[in-house]
Design a protein around this motif. Structure first.
Motif, PDB file in Angstrom:
ATOM      1  N   ARG A 134      10.733   3.836  -4.516  1.00 13.58           N
ATOM      2  CA  ARG A 134       9.432   3.625  -3.865  1.00 13.58           C
ATOM      3  C   ARG A 134       8.924   4.884  -3.170  1.00 13.58           C
ATOM      4  O   ARG A 134       7.718   5.119  -3.122  1.00 13.58           O
TER       5      ARG A 134
ATOM      6  N   ARG B 110       1.061   8.948   2.482  1.00 13.76           N
ATOM      7  CA  ARG B 110       1.720  10.222   2.230  1.00 13.76           C
ATOM      8  C   ARG B 110       1.875  10.956   3.545  1.00 13.76           C
ATOM      9  O   ARG B 110       0.886  11.307   4.192  1.00 13.76           O
TER      10      ARG B 110
ATOM     11  N   ASN C 217       5.244   4.546  -1.515  1.00 10.09           N
ATOM     12  CA  ASN C 217       4.519   3.545  -2.283  1.00 10.09           C
ATOM     13  C   ASN C 217       5.156   2.170  -2.092  1.00 10.09           C
ATOM     14  O   ASN C 217       6.303   2.061  -1.645  1.00 10.09           O
ATOM     15  N   THR C 218       4.420   1.150  -2.445  1.00 15.86           N
ATOM     16  CA  THR C 218       4.898  -0.234  -2.346  1.00 15.86           C
ATOM     17  C   THR C 218       5.529  -0.482  -0.980  1.00 15.86           C
ATOM     18  O   THR C 218       6.659  -0.960  -0.856  1.00 15.86           O
TER      19      THR C 218
ATOM     20  N   GLN D 246       5.943  10.816  -0.089  1.00 22.96           N
ATOM     21  CA  GLN D 246       5.030   9.858  -0.684  1.00 22.96           C
ATOM     22  C   GLN D 246       5.681   8.483  -0.636  1.00 22.96           C
ATOM     23  O   GLN D 246       6.779   8.294  -1.188  1.00 22.96           O
TER      24      GLN D 246
ATOM     25  N   GLY E 240       0.806  -1.216   0.000  1.00 24.90           N
ATOM     26  CA  GLY E 240       0.000   0.000   0.000  1.00 24.90           C
ATOM     27  C   GLY E 240       0.834   1.258   0.000  1.00 24.90           C
ATOM     28  O   GLY E 240       2.066   1.223  -0.105  1.00 24.90           O
ATOM     29  N   SER E 241       0.144   2.386   0.130  1.00 24.41           N
ATOM     30  CA  SER E 241       0.796   3.701   0.064  1.00 24.41           C
ATOM     31  C   SER E 241       0.347   4.580   1.217  1.00 24.41           C
ATOM     32  O   SER E 241      -0.764   4.430   1.739  1.00 24.41           O
TER      33      SER E 241
ATOM     34  N   THR F 151       9.070   9.180  -2.540  1.00 31.15           N
ATOM     35  CA  THR F 151       9.363  10.447  -3.199  1.00 31.15           C
ATOM     36  C   THR F 151       9.200  11.583  -2.209  1.00 31.15           C
ATOM     37  O   THR F 151       8.144  11.728  -1.595  1.00 31.15           O
TER      38      THR F 151
END
Length: 126
Positions: free
Chosen positions: A67, A19, A84-85, A82, A16-17, A69
């Motif tokens: 992955r 932020r 991700n993964t 951010q 999942g992600s 940012t």
């Protein structure tokens, strides 16, 4: 005084992600680089990502490259991460940090950062 306040942490499944956001106050935000660090239980605090004051240069730990940012919005005095993964090994308290001085390269060593937020917990379940 400089204040850094993180938000956006939580519990997420692997893959999942999330932020993260960090709100800065107390000085001219656009004059300073910003960074993210993390600390897992029983481990030392480690570098995750950093960004120059303009946002033109970034640096990442090898473990998150591709992955995560990092970005910033100087008009809003905020820096973001951010993610991700996400993997279970990303579980940690994540800290926003900023140096005392103006850097012209991307700082990344923990002793290059003087101001720290209180942290936000990120938990990734398998």
């Amino acid at each position: 005084q400089v204040q850094l306040v993180e938000s956006g942490g939580g519990l997420v499944q692997a893959g999942g992600s999330l932020r993260l956001s960090c709100a800065a106050s107390g000085r001219t935000f656009s004059n300073y680089a910003m960074g993210w660090f993390r600390q897992a239980p029983g481990k030392e605090r480690e570098f995750v990502a950093a960004i120059t004051r303009s946002g033109g240069s970034t640096r990442y730990a090898d473990s998150v490259k591709g992955r995560f940012t990092i970005s910033r919005d100087n008009a809003k005095n905020r820096v973001y991460l951010q993610m991700n993964t996400l993997k279970p090994e990303d579980t940690a308290v994540y800290y926003c940090a900023s140096p005392e001085i103006t850097w012209y390269v991307v700082p990344y060593r923990i002793n290059e950062f003087s101001y720290w937020g209180q942290g936000t917990q990120v938990t990734v379940s398998s």
